[in-house]
Design a protein around this motif. Structure first.
Motif, PDB file in Angstrom:
ATOM      1  N   ILE A 117       1.029  -1.358   0.022  1.00 48.43           N
ATOM      2  CA  ILE A 117       0.096   0.019   0.302  1.00 48.43           C
ATOM      3  C   ILE A 117       0.866   1.162   0.023  1.00 48.43           C
ATOM      4  O   ILE A 117       0.579   2.114  -0.743  1.00 48.43           O
ATOM      5  N   GLU A 118       1.986   1.275   0.706  1.00 54.27           N
ATOM      6  CA  GLU A 118       2.698   2.550   1.006  1.00 54.27           C
ATOM      7  C   GLU A 118       3.233   2.918  -0.199  1.00 54.27           C
ATOM      8  O   GLU A 118       3.580   3.880  -0.627  1.00 54.27           O
ATOM      9  N   GLU A 119       4.031   1.722  -1.025  1.00 58.02           N
ATOM     10  CA  GLU A 119       4.763   2.129  -2.227  1.00 58.02           C
ATOM     11  C   GLU A 119       3.666   2.606  -3.391  1.00 58.02           C
ATOM     12  O   GLU A 119       4.096   3.570  -4.128  1.00 58.02           O
ATOM     13  N   THR A 120       2.221   1.933  -3.213  1.00 58.91           N
ATOM     14  CA  THR A 120       1.541   2.214  -4.340  1.00 58.91           C
ATOM     15  C   THR A 120       1.122   4.067  -3.994  1.00 58.91           C
ATOM     16  O   THR A 120       1.236   4.750  -4.944  1.00 58.91           O
ATOM     17  N   GLU A 121       1.006   4.276  -2.701  1.00 52.84           N
ATOM     18  CA  GLU A 121       0.437   5.732  -2.482  1.00 52.84           C
ATOM     19  C   GLU A 121       1.611   6.559  -2.756  1.00 52.84           C
ATOM     20  O   GLU A 121       1.301   7.764  -3.294  1.00 52.84           O
ATOM     21  N   ARG A 122       2.847   6.330  -2.449  1.00 53.61           N
ATOM     22  CA  ARG A 122       3.931   7.095  -2.680  1.00 53.61           C
ATOM     23  C   ARG A 122       4.286   6.891  -4.263  1.00 53.61           C
ATOM     24  O   ARG A 122       4.291   8.386  -4.957  1.00 53.61           O
ATOM     25  N   GLU A 123       4.005   6.151  -5.170  1.00 54.90           N
ATOM     26  CA  GLU A 123       4.165   6.185  -6.449  1.00 54.90           C
ATOM     27  C   GLU A 123       3.258   7.020  -7.230  1.00 54.90           C
ATOM     28  O   GLU A 123       3.520   7.402  -8.280  1.00 54.90           O
ATOM     29  N   TYR A 124       2.046   6.770  -6.687  1.00 52.65           N
ATOM     30  CA  TYR A 124       0.865   7.439  -7.670  1.00 52.65           C
ATOM     31  C   TYR A 124       0.376   8.927  -6.985  1.00 52.65           C
ATOM     32  O   TYR A 124      -0.829   9.191  -7.493  1.00 52.65           O
ATOM     33  N   GLY A 125       0.858   9.144  -5.849  1.00 52.22           N
ATOM     34  CA  GLY A 125       0.467  10.218  -5.105  1.00 52.22           C
ATOM     35  C   GLY A 125      -0.937  10.236  -4.754  1.00 52.22           C
ATOM     36  O   GLY A 125      -1.811  11.125  -4.661  1.00 52.22           O
ATOM     37  N   LEU A 126      -1.323   8.785  -4.042  1.00 50.35           N
ATOM     38  CA  LEU A 126      -2.579   8.657  -3.659  1.00 50.35           C
ATOM     39  C   LEU A 126      -2.642   8.489  -2.158  1.00 50.35           C
ATOM     40  O   LEU A 126      -1.636   8.354  -1.347  1.00 50.35           O
ATOM     41  N   THR A 127      -3.742   8.555  -1.497  1.00 47.46           N
ATOM     42  CA  THR A 127      -4.022   8.182  -0.168  1.00 47.46           C
ATOM     43  C   THR A 127      -5.346   7.227  -0.064  1.00 47.46           C
ATOM     44  O   THR A 127      -5.992   7.390  -1.043  1.00 47.46           O
ATOM     45  N   GLY A 128      -5.381   6.539   0.871  1.00 50.95           N
ATOM     46  CA  GLY A 128      -6.614   5.433   1.197  1.00 50.95           C
ATOM     47  C   GLY A 128      -6.445   4.528   0.150  1.00 50.95           C
ATOM     48  O   GLY A 128      -7.634   3.770  -0.270  1.00 50.95           O
ATOM     49  N   VAL A 129      -5.403   3.973  -0.156  1.00 53.52           N
ATOM     50  CA  VAL A 129      -5.269   2.938  -1.141  1.00 53.52           C
ATOM     51  C   VAL A 129      -5.681   1.666  -0.461  1.00 53.52           C
ATOM     52  O   VAL A 129      -5.478   1.252   0.829  1.00 53.52           O
ATOM     53  N   ILE A 130      -6.603   0.707  -1.048  1.00 55.83           N
ATOM     54  CA  ILE A 130      -6.657  -0.723  -0.501  1.00 55.83           C
ATOM     55  C   ILE A 130      -5.962  -1.636  -1.368  1.00 55.83           C
ATOM     56  O   ILE A 130      -5.882  -1.924  -2.512  1.00 55.83           O
ATOM     57  N   LYS A 131      -5.758  -2.921  -0.723  1.00 52.20           N
ATOM     58  CA  LYS A 131      -5.227  -3.757  -1.116  1.00 52.20           C
ATOM     59  C   LYS A 131      -5.825  -5.166  -1.195  1.00 52.20           C
ATOM     60  O   LYS A 131      -6.197  -5.654  -0.187  1.00 52.20           O
ATOM     61  N   LEU A 132      -6.027  -5.756  -2.368  1.00 54.70           N
ATOM     62  CA  LEU A 132      -6.573  -7.057  -2.730  1.00 54.70           C
ATOM     63  C   LEU A 132      -5.755  -7.798  -3.414  1.00 54.70           C
ATOM     64  O   LEU A 132      -6.366  -8.524  -4.291  1.00 54.70           O
ATOM     65  N   ALA A 133      -4.748  -8.196  -3.082  1.00 58.09           N
ATOM     66  CA  ALA A 133      -3.879  -8.619  -3.938  1.00 58.09           C
ATOM     67  C   ALA A 133      -2.968  -9.977  -3.276  1.00 58.09           C
ATOM     68  O   ALA A 133      -2.433 -10.728  -3.878  1.00 58.09           O
ATOM     69  N   SER A 134      -3.104 -10.014  -1.912  1.00 57.30           N
ATOM     70  CA  SER A 134      -2.044 -10.905  -1.434  1.00 57.30           C
ATOM     71  C   SER A 134      -3.068 -11.921  -0.608  1.00 57.30           C
ATOM     72  O   SER A 134      -2.383 -12.672   0.376  1.00 57.30           O
ATOM     73  N   ASN A 135      -4.319 -11.969  -0.450  1.00 52.62           N
ATOM     74  CA  ASN A 135      -5.109 -13.134   0.254  1.00 52.62           C
ATOM     75  C   ASN A 135      -5.283 -12.841   1.698  1.00 52.62           C
ATOM     76  O   ASN A 135      -5.003 -13.966   2.272  1.00 52.62           O
ATOM     77  N   GLU A 136      -4.675 -11.632   1.831  1.00 57.72           N
ATOM     78  CA  GLU A 136      -4.484 -11.519   3.414  1.00 57.72           C
ATOM     79  C   GLU A 136      -6.326 -11.479   4.074  1.00 57.72           C
ATOM     80  O   GLU A 136      -7.079 -11.197   3.457  1.00 57.72           O
ATOM     81  N   ASN A 137      -6.007 -11.669   5.369  1.00 59.85           N
ATOM     82  CA  ASN A 137      -7.518 -11.478   6.108  1.00 59.85           C
ATOM     83  C   ASN A 137      -7.942  -9.959   6.118  1.00 59.85           C
ATOM     84  O   ASN A 137      -7.223  -9.267   6.982  1.00 59.85           O
TER      85      ASN A 137
END
Length: 363
Positions: free
Chosen positions: A21-41
């Motif tokens: 999430i942190e890398e995505t927010e930094r790379e794209y200048g976003l906040t509130g990113v959600i992660k549905l990528a790693s099958n986490e709970n």
């Protein structure tokens, strides 16, 4: 002069985890990113486990119990097996490594399903072990008949992911037992059931039920998914006690931290968190199953905590556009599925946001 790096390491492609999430927010200048990528709970860790970890933190100046005595016995009771039939690892990934290290030699082969969980292939190559990959059959399913035919005198180990990651598909008791009966008894069959607790299908069979009948069968489980403890790395293997004794010879001393052992003990007691997670997953799978086909996407029948989606176009392009909208999913080109994405089940709010983003991208 002999090269410092052996060829099988020189050509090894490392496992690529889900984008943080942190890398995505930094790379794209976003906040509130959600992660549905790693099958986490999506509900987080077991609250009881969190409290247990806090209490255990005061003892981390001491080495952990090298045998994980209490956790082994608690897990054995939970699964209905003997303590000497349980081996714990730093995530099921360490157990995959241990099984390859303990039971195979460089002269032998490991049999895999092409397009399944890449950690098997990576671990085999990292140990300099030859591997053979059998293609999936139609519908992104394991072809157990073809895998049985692919066994040769060199085959020493077979990995089966059931439910499969990344496809979410599964095979039932009859197919598994037919395969086990066809495989020589000196071939170890590793049944990776990381998502077993999510399965709601009467025909499903766990290795925990079968390994006494088939002593060459090993079952892998994890605390990362249903218990929400991916960040502490805790997995387990159930196998014949003699086999377990050999794995204990090759595993690293103190491979489980004091904090991980405490978390595992508490998580097993937190049946409320487990049931909440199952219910959230049932609702999420049903929602994706209803909404995603409306967008022209094709889904497998998933028995895990994610959906496997065929976009019928390059999945990497859809993935990139979702990133720009603050939604991280998992592109599957690296697994040999260039048009596919794997989308983890999140909270109802996260699932709805993902579907809304997909509508924008695909319209």
């Amino acid at each position: 002069m002999r090269p410092l790096v052996p060829p099988y390491v020189e050509t090894l492609k490392a496992y690529v985890p889900g984008k943080p999430i942190e890398e995505t927010e930094r790379e794209y200048g976003l906040t509130g990113v959600i992660k549905l990528a790693s099958n986490e709970n999506p509900l987080g860790p077991s609250p009881r486990a969190v409290e247990a970890m806090r209490n255990a933190a005061g003892q981390v100046n001491l080495y952990p119990d090298a045998t994980s005595f209490h956790l082994v016995r608690r897990l054995a009771a939970h699964l209905g097996v003997k303590p000497e039939e349980v081996v714990l690892g730093s995530g099921s990934n360490e157990l995959i490594e241990l099984l390859i290290r303990t039971f195979t030699t460089p002269e032998e082969e490991i049999l895999l399903c092409k397009g399944s969980f890449p950690a098997y292939r990576i671990s085999a190559q990292a140990h300099g072990r030859a591997f053979v990959e059998v293609p999936m059959r139609e519908g992104f399913r394991y072809d157990l008949e073809a895998m049985a035919r692919a066994v040769t005198p060199r085959t020493r180990m077979v990995f089966l992911a059931n439910p499969d990651n990344p496809t979410g598909t599964t095979f039932g008791r009859k197919d598994l037992e037919t395969f086990l009966q066809a495989v020589p008894k000196d071939v170890l069959v590793v049944h990776d059931e990381a998502y077993a607790e999510f399965v709601d299908w009467p025909d499903y069979a766990s290795a925990v039920e079968l390994f006494h009948t088939y002593p060459n069968l090993v079952g892998l489980r994890t605390f990362s998914k249903i218990h929400g403890l991916a960040g502490i790395r805790l997995g387990s293997a159930v196998m014949d006690a003699k086999l377990a004794g050999y794995v204990h010879r090759t595993r690293m001393p103190f491979n489980l931290t004091t904090v991980a052992q405490a978390a595992g003990m508490a998580a097993l007691e937190d049946t409320e968190h487990v049931e909440r997670t199952r219910e959230n997953n049932r609702v999420g799978l049903r929602y994706f199953g209803e909404e995603l086909p409306k967008l022209g996407l094709t889904l497998t029948q998933s028995h895990a905590n994610f959906v496997f989606v065929d976009c019928h176009r390059p999945g990497a392009e859809v993935y990139e556009q979702l990133l720009r909208r603050g939604v991280i999913v998992r592109p599957m080109a690296g697994n040999g599925h260039p048009n596919c994405l794997r989308i983890s089940v999140g909270t109802p709010q996260e699932n709805a946001r993902c579907v809304a983003a997909l509508k924008e991208v695909l319209s």
